[in-house]
Design a protein around this motif. Structure first.
Motif, PDB file in Angstrom:
ATOM      1  N   ASP A   1      25.324 -26.572 -12.572  1.00 34.19           N
ATOM      2  CA  ASP A   1      23.964 -27.092 -12.728  1.00 34.19           C
ATOM      3  C   ASP A   1      23.441 -27.737 -11.447  1.00 34.19           C
ATOM      4  O   ASP A   1      22.235 -27.765 -11.210  1.00 34.19           O
ATOM      5  N   GLY A   2      24.323 -28.246 -10.627  1.00 36.93           N
ATOM      6  CA  GLY A   2      23.913 -28.903  -9.390  1.00 36.93           C
ATOM      7  C   GLY A   2      23.765 -27.967  -8.197  1.00 36.93           C
ATOM      8  O   GLY A   2      23.467 -28.415  -7.098  1.00 36.93           O
ATOM      9  N   ILE A   3      23.954 -26.678  -8.404  1.00 32.43           N
ATOM     10  CA  ILE A   3      23.878 -25.729  -7.293  1.00 32.43           C
ATOM     11  C   ILE A   3      22.512 -25.049  -7.286  1.00 32.43           C
ATOM     12  O   ILE A   3      22.118 -24.444  -8.272  1.00 32.43           O
ATOM     13  N   PHE A   4      21.806 -25.192  -6.185  1.00 34.58           N
ATOM     14  CA  PHE A   4      20.537 -24.494  -5.980  1.00 34.58           C
ATOM     15  C   PHE A   4      20.308 -24.351  -4.488  1.00 34.58           C
ATOM     16  O   PHE A   4      20.988 -24.978  -3.685  1.00 34.58           O
TER      17      PHE A   4
ATOM     18  N   GLU B   1      12.821 -22.319  -4.595  1.00 35.28           N
ATOM     19  CA  GLU B   1      14.037 -22.992  -5.036  1.00 35.28           C
ATOM     20  C   GLU B   1      14.651 -22.120  -6.123  1.00 35.28           C
ATOM     21  O   GLU B   1      14.025 -21.858  -7.141  1.00 35.28           O
ATOM     22  N   VAL B   2      15.880 -21.646  -5.867  1.00 42.72           N
ATOM     23  CA  VAL B   2      16.575 -20.734  -6.779  1.00 42.72           C
ATOM     24  C   VAL B   2      17.833 -21.420  -7.273  1.00 42.72           C
ATOM     25  O   VAL B   2      18.569 -22.029  -6.493  1.00 42.72           O
ATOM     26  N   ASP B   3      18.094 -21.315  -8.597  1.00 43.01           N
ATOM     27  CA  ASP B   3      19.313 -21.909  -9.140  1.00 43.01           C
ATOM     28  C   ASP B   3      20.439 -20.886  -9.170  1.00 43.01           C
ATOM     29  O   ASP B   3      20.252 -19.730  -8.789  1.00 43.01           O
TER      30      ASP B   3
ATOM     31  N   GLY C   1      19.997 -17.545 -10.720  1.00 44.14           N
ATOM     32  CA  GLY C   1      19.046 -16.656 -10.060  1.00 44.14           C
ATOM     33  C   GLY C   1      17.604 -16.893 -10.488  1.00 44.14           C
ATOM     34  O   GLY C   1      16.723 -16.128 -10.125  1.00 44.14           O
ATOM     35  N   ARG C   2      17.382 -17.955 -11.251  1.00 43.19           N
ATOM     36  CA  ARG C   2      16.030 -18.271 -11.690  1.00 43.19           C
ATOM     37  C   ARG C   2      15.258 -18.970 -10.571  1.00 43.19           C
ATOM     38  O   ARG C   2      15.807 -19.796  -9.851  1.00 43.19           O
ATOM     39  N   LEU C   3      14.002 -18.650 -10.484  1.00 43.99           N
ATOM     40  CA  LEU C   3      13.105 -19.320  -9.545  1.00 43.99           C
ATOM     41  C   LEU C   3      12.667 -20.628 -10.200  1.00 43.99           C
ATOM     42  O   LEU C   3      11.943 -20.625 -11.183  1.00 43.99           O
ATOM     43  N   ARG C   4      13.127 -21.755  -9.665  1.00 42.01           N
ATOM     44  CA  ARG C   4      12.814 -23.057 -10.252  1.00 42.01           C
ATOM     45  C   ARG C   4      11.534 -23.642  -9.689  1.00 42.01           C
ATOM     46  O   ARG C   4      10.845 -24.391 -10.380  1.00 42.01           O
TER      47      ARG C   4
END
Length: 132
Positions: free
Chosen positions: A30-33, A46-48, A51-54
């Motif tokens: 969860d802390g990786i982006f 900002e991608v998590d 692979g989602r675009l946050r």
């Protein structure tokens, strides 16, 4: 009330330990982006780790500076770069030898061979803490 068989107690401890391990992995991921800029530096996504675009930051005036296809190319280049970076971060975080738990097989064999009648201890060997 009947006593719980030691193997059943060990199985319950293993299930609890597995839940803890899954939870730890989730917390770590969860802390990786990643936030990597586009080639022009005007677009920063900002991608998590999934692979989602946050989030997506566009420098003021970016839309006026580029045409539709150029802007799409800038955004996609930044997203691809961010996705590659987050993958690298994930590989580093998940393959850190200091964070690897003790193998189940090793712990259960140690418990079965020992005289300890408590449930198996899945914490790291050097810690020596019994998880109750």
């Amino acid at each position: 009330m009947k006593e719980i068989h030691p193997d059943v107690r060990a199985g319950l401890s293993m299930a609890r330990e597995l839940r803890h391990r899954v939870s730890e992995v989730r917390e770590r991921t969860d802390g990786i982006f990643a936030r990597r800029p586009s080639p022009s530096g005007l677009v920063i996504p900002e991608v998590d780790v999934i692979g989602r675009l946050r989030n997506l930051y566009l420098e003021p005036g970016t839309c006026a500076k580029f045409g539709n296809q150029e802007l799409a190319a800038e955004i996609m280049a930044a997203i691809i770069e961010s996705s590659q970076d987050v993958r690298r971060q994930y590989q580093i975080a998940m393959n850190n030898p200091e964070l690897l738990p003790r193998p189940f097989v090793e712990v259960v064999q140690e418990w079965q061979n020992g005289s300890d009648l408590l449930s198996p201890n899945f914490s790291k060997a050097q810690q020596g803490i019994i998880d109750k």
